[in-house]
Design a protein around this motif. Sequence first.
Motif, PDB file in Angstrom:
ATOM      1  N   MET A   1     -20.898 -26.055   4.208  1.00 33.10           N
ATOM      2  CA  MET A   1     -19.539 -25.399   4.202  1.00 33.10           C
ATOM      3  C   MET A   1     -19.481 -24.408   5.120  1.00 33.10           C
ATOM      4  N   LEU A   2     -18.094 -23.903   5.549  1.00 33.19           N
ATOM      5  CA  LEU A   2     -17.701 -22.824   6.322  1.00 33.19           C
ATOM      6  C   LEU A   2     -16.585 -22.024   5.742  1.00 33.19           C
ATOM      7  N   LEU A   3     -16.807 -20.483   6.112  1.00 35.60           N
ATOM      8  CA  LEU A   3     -15.572 -19.894   5.567  1.00 35.60           C
ATOM      9  C   LEU A   3     -14.793 -19.387   7.020  1.00 35.60           C
ATOM     10  N   LEU A   4     -13.589 -19.444   7.084  1.00 35.80           N
ATOM     11  CA  LEU A   4     -12.853 -18.878   8.059  1.00 35.80           C
ATOM     12  C   LEU A   4     -12.066 -17.790   7.460  1.00 35.80           C
ATOM     13  N   ALA A   5     -12.401 -16.595   8.028  1.00 39.35           N
ATOM     14  CA  ALA A   5     -11.603 -15.235   7.472  1.00 39.35           C
ATOM     15  C   ALA A   5     -10.688 -14.909   8.398  1.00 39.35           C
ATOM     16  N   THR A   6      -9.473 -14.634   7.773  1.00 34.36           N
ATOM     17  CA  THR A   6      -8.060 -14.498   8.660  1.00 34.36           C
ATOM     18  C   THR A   6      -7.479 -13.079   8.519  1.00 34.36           C
ATOM     19  N   GLY A   7      -8.226 -12.208   7.407  1.00 35.27           N
ATOM     20  CA  GLY A   7      -7.621 -11.142   7.061  1.00 35.27           C
ATOM     21  C   GLY A   7      -6.793 -11.274   5.877  1.00 35.27           C
ATOM     22  N   GLY A   8      -5.813 -10.543   5.666  1.00 37.36           N
ATOM     23  CA  GLY A   8      -4.860 -10.464   4.282  1.00 37.36           C
ATOM     24  C   GLY A   8      -5.409  -9.572   3.364  1.00 37.36           C
TER      25      GLY A   8
ATOM     26  N   LYS B   1     -15.922 -29.229   5.105  1.00 35.18           N
ATOM     27  CA  LYS B   1     -15.762 -28.546   3.892  1.00 35.18           C
ATOM     28  C   LYS B   1     -15.542 -27.178   4.394  1.00 35.18           C
ATOM     29  N   LEU B   2     -14.295 -26.473   4.211  1.00 30.87           N
ATOM     30  CA  LEU B   2     -14.041 -25.383   4.877  1.00 30.87           C
ATOM     31  C   LEU B   2     -13.261 -24.399   3.842  1.00 30.87           C
ATOM     32  N   LEU B   3     -13.563 -23.401   3.882  1.00 31.21           N
ATOM     33  CA  LEU B   3     -12.518 -22.223   3.115  1.00 31.21           C
ATOM     34  C   LEU B   3     -12.067 -21.484   4.313  1.00 31.21           C
ATOM     35  N   ILE B   4     -10.658 -21.028   3.823  1.00 34.71           N
ATOM     36  CA  ILE B   4      -9.932 -20.127   4.722  1.00 34.71           C
ATOM     37  C   ILE B   4      -9.452 -18.982   3.772  1.00 34.71           C
TER      38      ILE B   4
END
Length: 160
Positions: free
Chosen positions: A1-8, A70-73
């Motif tokens: 699994m990989l998590l991509l952080a974009t802020g927010g 499997k990705l989380l953003i």
Amino acid sequence: MLLLATGGTIDKVYGLRGELEIGPPAAAALLAAAGIEISIESILSKDSLTLTDVDRATIVNHVRSRQATKLLITHGTDTMTDTAAALLESGVVADRTVVLTGAMRPASMIGSDAAFNLGAAIIAARTLPAGVYIVMHGTVFAANAVAKSHSAGRFVPVSH
């Protein structure tokens, strides 16, 4: 699994001037506290209201170029549905499970929903079939069947 952080909002912290600003990915501390190891890539550091079509293309391209299925953003809540729509339209998720989540209150604040939403999103990403989903408030929404209700302060299902 990989998590991509974009802020927010999930990543907001108080700056030296006492104003909220985007800090480092809050997911790192939340995952560490829970003893969960997930790779995290910070790809943007923006409030979702300032995300552009170019930023959404960046997110899509990151999903496309990664091997993870499997990705989380983590994403700001105001335009999370716009990014989910861009991911759906791109076709990049045909063989991937992509889950977007965020927080209504920054992870750095007492009473934040960040840890709860992130935990729910991890479970969703691990168990749902390929597609794009938004996980908020203990609910899994199909990406094309959800909207943020500003008056209710939460995400709600919608039908088209």
